[in-house]
Design an enzyme around this catalytic site. Structure first.
Site, PDB file in Angstrom:
ATOM      1  N   ASP A 109       3.488  -0.473   0.548  1.00  0.00           N
ATOM      2  CA  ASP A 109       2.946  -0.698   1.874  1.00  0.00           C
ATOM      3  C   ASP A 109       1.504  -0.176   1.872  1.00  0.00           C
ATOM      4  O   ASP A 109       1.099   0.575   0.976  1.00  0.00           O
ATOM      5  CB  ASP A 109       3.806   0.061   2.896  1.00  0.00           C
ATOM      6  CG  ASP A 109       3.225   0.022   4.288  1.00  0.00           C
ATOM      7  OD1 ASP A 109       2.943  -1.078   4.793  1.00  0.00           O
ATOM      8  OD2 ASP A 109       3.055   1.104   4.879  1.00  0.00           O
ATOM      9  N   ASP A 132      -0.799   0.653   5.283  1.00  0.00           N
ATOM     10  CA  ASP A 132      -1.115   1.607   6.343  1.00  0.00           C
ATOM     11  C   ASP A 132      -0.112   2.738   6.390  1.00  0.00           C
ATOM     12  O   ASP A 132       1.099   2.517   6.486  1.00  0.00           O
ATOM     13  CB  ASP A 132      -1.150   0.888   7.700  1.00  0.00           C
ATOM     14  CG  ASP A 132      -2.307  -0.100   7.794  1.00  0.00           C
ATOM     15  OD1 ASP A 132      -3.453   0.326   7.589  1.00  0.00           O
ATOM     16  OD2 ASP A 132      -2.057  -1.281   8.064  1.00  0.00           O
ATOM     17  N   THR A 163       2.167  -5.728   2.876  1.00  0.00           N
ATOM     18  CA  THR A 163       1.654  -5.151   4.110  1.00  0.00           C
ATOM     19  C   THR A 163       1.839  -6.088   5.300  1.00  0.00           C
ATOM     20  O   THR A 163       1.838  -7.313   5.140  1.00  0.00           O
ATOM     21  CB  THR A 163       0.159  -4.800   3.960  1.00  0.00           C
ATOM     22  OG1 THR A 163      -0.358  -4.331   5.209  1.00  0.00           O
ATOM     23  CG2 THR A 163      -0.657  -6.008   3.503  1.00  0.00           C
ATOM     24  N   SER A 164       1.961  -5.494   6.482  1.00  0.00           N
ATOM     25  CA  SER A 164       2.021  -6.279   7.714  1.00  0.00           C
ATOM     26  C   SER A 164       0.637  -6.697   8.190  1.00  0.00           C
ATOM     27  O   SER A 164       0.521  -7.459   9.156  1.00  0.00           O
ATOM     28  CB  SER A 164       2.732  -5.478   8.813  1.00  0.00           C
ATOM     29  OG  SER A 164       4.097  -5.314   8.497  1.00  0.00           O
ATOM     30  N   LYS A 186       8.330  -7.095   8.947  1.00  0.00           N
ATOM     31  CA  LYS A 186       9.199  -5.950   8.731  1.00  0.00           C
ATOM     32  C   LYS A 186       9.752  -5.543  10.107  1.00  0.00           C
ATOM     33  O   LYS A 186       9.033  -5.604  11.089  1.00  0.00           O
ATOM     34  CB  LYS A 186       8.423  -4.778   8.135  1.00  0.00           C
ATOM     35  CG  LYS A 186       7.796  -5.061   6.770  1.00  0.00           C
ATOM     36  CD  LYS A 186       6.870  -3.896   6.367  1.00  0.00           C
ATOM     37  CE  LYS A 186       6.122  -4.213   5.071  1.00  0.00           C
ATOM     38  NZ  LYS A 186       5.169  -3.138   4.706  1.00  0.00           N
ATOM     39  N   ASP A 244       5.993   4.287   4.828  1.00  0.00           N
ATOM     40  CA  ASP A 244       5.892   5.413   5.756  1.00  0.00           C
ATOM     41  C   ASP A 244       6.628   5.188   7.062  1.00  0.00           C
ATOM     42  O   ASP A 244       6.941   6.152   7.764  1.00  0.00           O
ATOM     43  CB  ASP A 244       4.421   5.684   6.086  1.00  0.00           C
ATOM     44  CG  ASP A 244       3.833   4.597   6.980  1.00  0.00           C
ATOM     45  OD1 ASP A 244       3.400   4.924   8.100  1.00  0.00           O
ATOM     46  OD2 ASP A 244       3.827   3.424   6.568  1.00  0.00           O
TER      47      ASP A 244
END
Length: 229
Positions: free
Chosen positions: A22, A24, A117-118, A149, A174
């Site tokens: 991931d 962020d 990643t989003s 996600k 995270d």
């Protein structure tokens, strides 16, 4: 969710054939920007910013909006998410690497790994650049998936692009949404930072300084999670 989470109070070793990262909160600390933009958004919609921040991490913006404004048509969420992405991409003030991220990224440079990643591609590029981190060659961004996600689609696509079975992948995450996505993909998940501990990752560390990467002769990646202090 596993019955328990291992926090690195004694050395823990996980093995893998590929790593899925991931961005962020995991390798890039962008909390200042995320919280700044989403506080403003919440206030503009008459919502409690603190409640909004409880669900924003790890999800694509439209998915966060759908949770916070459940009666609103989804097309409005997608439209407003485009505006939010542009704002976040333009704002890199306070974006820094997570502790240990530069060394960690250097250690895995020659190993199979992907960014999952989003963020969309532009936002990912902006934040990785601001944090002075190398962009992985394989990356799964918001444009690459049909579901945010905690849906496992992004991690499964990352594994497929690397040609590795999901069971042989270790995810670094995270957020609750991200950890749930990794576990749903049938992967082990290392939780990074304080947010992760409450969401049942396979193991949890305070930051990337606690992870030592080595490689066996057969290419197996060994991740040693060192004791916390």
């Amino acid at each position: 969710m596993p019955a328990s989470t291992t926090t690195a109070t004694a050395p823990v070793v996980l093995t893998a054939k590929a790593l899925l990262l991931d961005m962020d909160g995991t390798i890039v600390n962008s909390d200042a920007v995320v919280e700044r933009c989403w506080r403003e958004w919440a206030l503009s919609h008459g919502l409690d910013p603190q409640e909004a921040l409880k669900v924003v991490h790890g999800r694509q913006g439209y998915a966060t909006m759908a949770i916070l404004l459940p009666e609103r048509p989804m097309e409005l969420n997608h439209a407003e998410n485009k505006v939010m992405l542009a704002r976040e991409t333009a704002d890199t003030d306070g974006v820094v690497p997570v502790g240990g991220a530069p060394e960690f990224m250097a250690a895995i440079a020659g190993l199979p790994h992907a960014l999952v990643t989003s963020a969309d591609a532009a936002l990912a590029e902006a934040r990785m650049t601001a944090a002075a981190l190398p962009m992985p060659h394989v990356r799964v961004t918001a444009e690459s998936v049909g579901a945010s996600k905690p849906d496992p689609e992004g991690f499964l696509k990352g594994a497929a692009e690397l040609g590795v079975d999901p069971a042989d992948c270790v995810v670094f995450e995270d957020s609750g949404a991200g950890i749930a996505a990794g576990l749903a993909a049938g992967m082990r998940v290392i939780g990074i930072g304080p947010r992760a501990a409450a969401h049942g990752p396979t193991a949890q560390v305070p930051d990337l300084t606690s992870i030592h990467v080595t490689t066996a002769a057969d290419g197996t990646i060994h991740l040693t999670l060192t004791p916390t202090t």
